[in-house]
Write a protein that holds these residues in place. Sequence first.
Motif, PDB file in Angstrom:
ATOM      1  N   LYS A 105       3.440  10.571  -1.354  1.00 47.70           N
ATOM      2  CA  LYS A 105       3.786  10.445   0.066  1.00 47.70           C
ATOM      3  C   LYS A 105       2.873   9.476   0.802  1.00 47.70           C
ATOM      4  O   LYS A 105       3.277   8.886   1.809  1.00 47.70           O
ATOM      5  N   VAL A 106       1.648   9.316   0.320  1.00 46.33           N
ATOM      6  CA  VAL A 106       0.703   8.431   1.015  1.00 46.33           C
ATOM      7  C   VAL A 106       0.642   7.043   0.381  1.00 46.33           C
ATOM      8  O   VAL A 106      -0.028   6.158   0.904  1.00 46.33           O
ATOM      9  N   LEU A 107       1.331   6.837  -0.743  1.00 47.39           N
ATOM     10  CA  LEU A 107       1.346   5.511  -1.348  1.00 47.39           C
ATOM     11  C   LEU A 107       2.169   4.556  -0.487  1.00 47.39           C
ATOM     12  O   LEU A 107       3.269   4.902  -0.046  1.00 47.39           O
ATOM     13  N   PRO A 108       1.680   3.353  -0.257  1.00 47.64           N
ATOM     14  CA  PRO A 108       2.427   2.376   0.557  1.00 47.64           C
ATOM     15  C   PRO A 108       3.517   1.693  -0.259  1.00 47.64           C
ATOM     16  O   PRO A 108       3.454   0.500  -0.553  1.00 47.64           O
ATOM     17  N   LEU A 109       4.546   2.463  -0.630  1.00 44.94           N
ATOM     18  CA  LEU A 109       5.623   1.913  -1.444  1.00 44.94           C
ATOM     19  C   LEU A 109       6.687   1.267  -0.563  1.00 44.94           C
ATOM     20  O   LEU A 109       7.053   1.805   0.484  1.00 44.94           O
ATOM     21  N   GLU A 110       7.180   0.126  -0.990  1.00 47.75           N
ATOM     22  CA  GLU A 110       8.336  -0.484  -0.341  1.00 47.75           C
ATOM     23  C   GLU A 110       9.559   0.131  -1.013  1.00 47.75           C
ATOM     24  O   GLU A 110      10.104  -0.387  -1.983  1.00 47.75           O
ATOM     25  N   ARG A 111      10.003   1.260  -0.478  1.00 42.68           N
ATOM     26  CA  ARG A 111      10.986   2.080  -1.169  1.00 42.68           C
ATOM     27  C   ARG A 111      12.352   1.406  -1.295  1.00 42.68           C
ATOM     28  O   ARG A 111      13.167   1.799  -2.117  1.00 42.68           O
ATOM     29  N   ALA A 118       7.452  -0.513 -11.001  1.00 42.61           N
ATOM     30  CA  ALA A 118       6.459  -1.221 -11.825  1.00 42.61           C
ATOM     31  C   ALA A 118       5.126  -1.367 -11.110  1.00 42.61           C
ATOM     32  O   ALA A 118       4.200  -1.972 -11.665  1.00 42.61           O
ATOM     33  N   ARG A 119       4.986  -0.803  -9.920  1.00 38.56           N
ATOM     34  CA  ARG A 119       3.726  -0.875  -9.194  1.00 38.56           C
ATOM     35  C   ARG A 119       2.711   0.052  -9.849  1.00 38.56           C
ATOM     36  O   ARG A 119       3.035   1.193 -10.212  1.00 38.56           O
ATOM     37  N   PRO A 120       1.467  -0.389 -10.055  1.00 39.17           N
ATOM     38  CA  PRO A 120       0.445   0.501 -10.630  1.00 39.17           C
ATOM     39  C   PRO A 120       0.272   1.752  -9.777  1.00 39.17           C
ATOM     40  O   PRO A 120       0.248   1.670  -8.538  1.00 39.17           O
ATOM     41  N   LEU A 121       0.148   2.882 -10.406  1.00 35.85           N
ATOM     42  CA  LEU A 121      -0.049   4.128  -9.666  1.00 35.85           C
ATOM     43  C   LEU A 121      -1.420   4.167  -9.004  1.00 35.85           C
ATOM     44  O   LEU A 121      -1.569   4.668  -7.888  1.00 35.85           O
ATOM     45  N   PHE A 122      -2.419   3.605  -9.673  1.00 37.00           N
ATOM     46  CA  PHE A 122      -3.779   3.607  -9.142  1.00 37.00           C
ATOM     47  C   PHE A 122      -4.266   2.170  -9.005  1.00 37.00           C
ATOM     48  O   PHE A 122      -4.337   1.431  -9.994  1.00 37.00           O
ATOM     49  N   THR A 123      -4.571   1.776  -7.785  1.00 34.23           N
ATOM     50  CA  THR A 123      -5.004   0.412  -7.509  1.00 34.23           C
ATOM     51  C   THR A 123      -6.367   0.417  -6.831  1.00 34.23           C
ATOM     52  O   THR A 123      -6.805   1.430  -6.270  1.00 34.23           O
ATOM     53  N   LYS A 126      -9.396  -2.868  -2.673  1.00 32.78           N
ATOM     54  CA  LYS A 126      -9.481  -4.250  -2.212  1.00 32.78           C
ATOM     55  C   LYS A 126      -8.498  -5.092  -3.014  1.00 32.78           C
ATOM     56  O   LYS A 126      -8.685  -5.311  -4.205  1.00 32.78           O
ATOM     57  N   GLY A 127      -7.440  -5.529  -2.381  1.00 31.26           N
ATOM     58  CA  GLY A 127      -6.483  -6.410  -3.035  1.00 31.26           C
ATOM     59  C   GLY A 127      -5.320  -5.727  -3.705  1.00 31.26           C
ATOM     60  O   GLY A 127      -4.315  -6.356  -4.004  1.00 31.26           O
ATOM     61  N   GLY A 128      -5.444  -4.424  -3.972  1.00 36.20           N
ATOM     62  CA  GLY A 128      -4.333  -3.679  -4.544  1.00 36.20           C
ATOM     63  C   GLY A 128      -4.053  -3.949  -6.008  1.00 36.20           C
ATOM     64  O   GLY A 128      -2.966  -3.647  -6.503  1.00 36.20           O
ATOM     65  N   ALA A 129      -5.025  -4.524  -6.733  1.00 38.61           N
ATOM     66  CA  ALA A 129      -4.836  -4.765  -8.160  1.00 38.61           C
ATOM     67  C   ALA A 129      -4.951  -3.452  -8.932  1.00 38.61           C
ATOM     68  O   ALA A 129      -5.536  -2.477  -8.439  1.00 38.61           O
TER      69      ALA A 129
END
Length: 208
Positions: A105-111, A118-123, A126-129
């Motif tokens: 619920k708190v992940l900034p997903l573009e739903r 395919a977005r990493p679950l844990f980033t 800084k930078g979201g890598a």
Amino acid sequence: MAFATRNRRPPRTLTDEEVARLLKVSGDHREGFRDHMIFSFALGCALRESEIVGLDVGDVTADGRKPRRTLQLRVFKRGGGHSDPSAQRVPLPDATYYKLEKYLKVLPLERHAGHWPARPLFTSRKGGARLSTRAVRELFRKWQTAARFDHLYSFHHLRHTAISNVQRAARDIRVTQKFARHANIGTTTIYEHASDEEVVRAVRRLAS
């Protein structure tokens, strides 16, 4: 069974008190929730650090909101390159499931975009890598210090703790082997030794 196999050193594990302190200190604040979630995967599912950082959002949810009850790992340790992918199915304990539900619920997903699975679950913050295994080891060290551990553990000791706890609860080496995803049951037999928690409990009852 070979002498070397029968006499391997028991795995080092966290005590129940240390687990509780680690989860409390990392779960007390919103900024620690990512790391708390990582510890939950390690302690509840016995995932290795490489398996945790390899998780994508689509691995843990089909719709971006409701977690899967069982994960099919894509990234996992291949023992000699012969590990069976079908054996890499990991059930989520209730505690990890409900924490994951909150985390999604708190992940900034573009739903509405098709690339979110395919977005990493844990980033990184800084930078979201994608978070690295080195970063996971460093954050674990930081939280152990915050929890005021008497001595520090390596991240892999969380996996040892999870497997030891299952063996302590089930007392069935075949159940433990399946949970640990060990191809060879000989690898699992080290968990038949007394865990650090069992030793602590026994010592506390001594007259002194």
